[in-house]
Design a protein around this motif. Structure first.
Motif, PDB file in Angstrom:
ATOM      1  N   GLN A 252      16.923  34.547  55.348  1.00 31.38           N
ATOM      2  CA  GLN A 252      15.807  34.338  56.268  1.00 31.38           C
ATOM      3  C   GLN A 252      15.641  32.863  56.661  1.00 31.38           C
ATOM      4  O   GLN A 252      14.570  32.430  57.042  1.00 31.38           O
ATOM      5  N   GLN A 253      16.722  32.113  56.538  1.00 33.22           N
ATOM      6  CA  GLN A 253      16.724  30.719  56.965  1.00 33.22           C
ATOM      7  C   GLN A 253      17.838  30.520  57.984  1.00 33.22           C
ATOM      8  O   GLN A 253      18.865  31.197  57.944  1.00 33.22           O
ATOM      9  N   GLU A 254      17.607  29.586  58.889  1.00 34.14           N
ATOM     10  CA  GLU A 254      18.636  29.233  59.868  1.00 34.14           C
ATOM     11  C   GLU A 254      19.109  27.815  59.587  1.00 34.14           C
ATOM     12  O   GLU A 254      18.313  26.866  59.636  1.00 34.14           O
ATOM     13  N   LEU A 255      20.365  27.692  59.265  1.00 32.97           N
ATOM     14  CA  LEU A 255      20.945  26.384  58.950  1.00 32.97           C
ATOM     15  C   LEU A 255      21.766  25.883  60.124  1.00 32.97           C
ATOM     16  O   LEU A 255      22.637  26.596  60.646  1.00 32.97           O
ATOM     17  N   LEU A 256      21.487  24.665  60.538  1.00 33.62           N
ATOM     18  CA  LEU A 256      22.262  24.014  61.591  1.00 33.62           C
ATOM     19  C   LEU A 256      23.085  22.913  60.948  1.00 33.62           C
ATOM     20  O   LEU A 256      22.539  21.918  60.451  1.00 33.62           O
ATOM     21  N   LEU A 257      24.377  23.101  60.948  1.00 35.63           N
ATOM     22  CA  LEU A 257      25.274  22.164  60.280  1.00 35.63           C
ATOM     23  C   LEU A 257      26.385  21.731  61.223  1.00 35.63           C
ATOM     24  O   LEU A 257      26.732  22.440  62.173  1.00 35.63           O
ATOM     25  N   THR A 258      26.952  20.577  60.909  1.00 30.88           N
ATOM     26  CA  THR A 258      28.152  20.129  61.606  1.00 30.88           C
ATOM     27  C   THR A 258      29.263  19.960  60.574  1.00 30.88           C
ATOM     28  O   THR A 258      29.021  19.935  59.368  1.00 30.88           O
ATOM     29  N   ALA A 259      30.474  19.819  61.076  1.00 29.86           N
ATOM     30  CA  ALA A 259      31.624  19.626  60.189  1.00 29.86           C
ATOM     31  C   ALA A 259      32.523  18.551  60.776  1.00 29.86           C
ATOM     32  O   ALA A 259      32.461  18.240  61.968  1.00 29.86           O
ATOM     33  N   SER A 260      33.338  17.993  59.913  1.00 31.30           N
ATOM     34  CA  SER A 260      34.320  17.001  60.339  1.00 31.30           C
ATOM     35  C   SER A 260      35.692  17.415  59.857  1.00 31.30           C
ATOM     36  O   SER A 260      35.829  18.135  58.855  1.00 31.30           O
TER      37      SER A 260
END
Length: 299
Positions: A252-260
């Motif tokens: 029930q959480q929305e995670l906004l992530l980036t990657a390299s």
């Protein structure tokens, strides 16, 4: 043809059994009492044991107990020879692990068929057991080569695949990919959530990589891809990062992530896997320190 041990205190019975079963081309050994029978079983290592129930000093039940204590004989079919007046005690022997019984007197056909049926059943069980052992060994080997969290091949598998791919193509790109800021994230989120996140990333990467055997998870937050060293590699790298940047909905959480992503090439950068991994990871670290959500080539 099988090796069969017959144990009986009546010499005429042993002679009859030998005559019947040698006619079927079985190799026979005999013993005239229980103690001799146990010794013969340990030495002869039969494929099947025929044993009289009522014998002086050491009866058939005691022989069965002694035989089953030896790991080499624990699965050998054991058939009791019993008179009609002894049938009421037969359940005792079956409870101890006997496989079958044959009542006296018996004909050649009775004995021959009983032996054939029991040997065939034993062969089928032995084959089933061998198959189960092979399957268990294969699963254990697979588990040693697979990451528990993502289900992807691990570092051990990577070594073998890298060598075969490089020998086949002559050139190869090693891509190291990680989420930006993962160490800080791991101090703020529960382990279960992080594992779901990594599984989700693995699923997206599988969908992107045409050949699933080119994708690996070698350490915490460290994915590795083996790809052809082609002109399209920079564009593919950015497309790959874009796939991982899409929101993750977990618990029930929305995670906004980036990657390299860091890239090292073989043979131009190195032909050694460990060197390529170090160079690709250094390039990935540089990409993250420069703001993340980008790729860098090894320098």
């Amino acid at each position: 043809m099988a090796k069969i041990l017959a144990i009986d205190d009546e010499e005429r019975m042993l002679d009859l059994i030998c005559a019947f079963l040698e006619h079927d081309d079985h190799v026979m050994a005999t013993a005239r009492n229980g103690r001799e029978g146990v010794e013969k079983a340990l030495d002869f290592q039969p494929d099947l044991i025929l044993c009289d129930v009522q014998m002086p000093d050491m009866d058939g039940y005691d022989v069965l107990k002694a035989v089953r204590e030896d790991e080499r004989l624990v699965r050998v079919p054991f058939v009791f020879l019993t008179g009609l007046d002894e049938m009421k005690h037969l359940r005792q022997g079956m409870n101890l692990g006997a496989d079958d019984y044959l009542t006296k007197p018996f004909s050649y056909a009775d004995l021959s068929q009983a032996i054939q049926v029991r040997l065939e059943k034993h062969k089928a069980l032995a084959e089933q057991y061998a198959n189960e052992v092979r399957e268990a060994e294969a699963k254990a080997e697979e588990a040693m080569l697979t990451d528990d969290v993502t289900g992807l091949p691990n570092r051990k598998r990577l070594k073998d695949v890298f060598l075969s791919r490089l020998q086949a193509s002559g050139s190869l790109a090693v891509l190291c990919l990680s989420f930006d800021g993962f160490q800080q994230l791991s101090t703020q989120r529960p382990e279960a959530l992080l594992n779901v996140l990594l599984k989700g990333a693995a699923t997206r990467l599988r969908a992107f990589v045409p050949d699933a055997s080119s994708l690996f998870y070698i350490d915490r937050n460290r994915f590795v891809l083996l790809m052809p060293d082609a002109e399209l590699l920079p564009r593919q790298a950015q497309t790959l990062l874009g796939k991982l940047n899409e929101p993750y909905k977990i618990m029930q959480q929305e995670l906004l992530l980036t990657a390299s992503l860091g890239i090292a090439r073989s043979p131009s950068d190195s032909e050694e896997l460990q060197s390529l991994l170090r160079m690709a990871e250094a390039a990935r670290t540089k990409a993250e320190s420069d703001g993340g959500n980008q790729h860098r080539f090894a320098e």
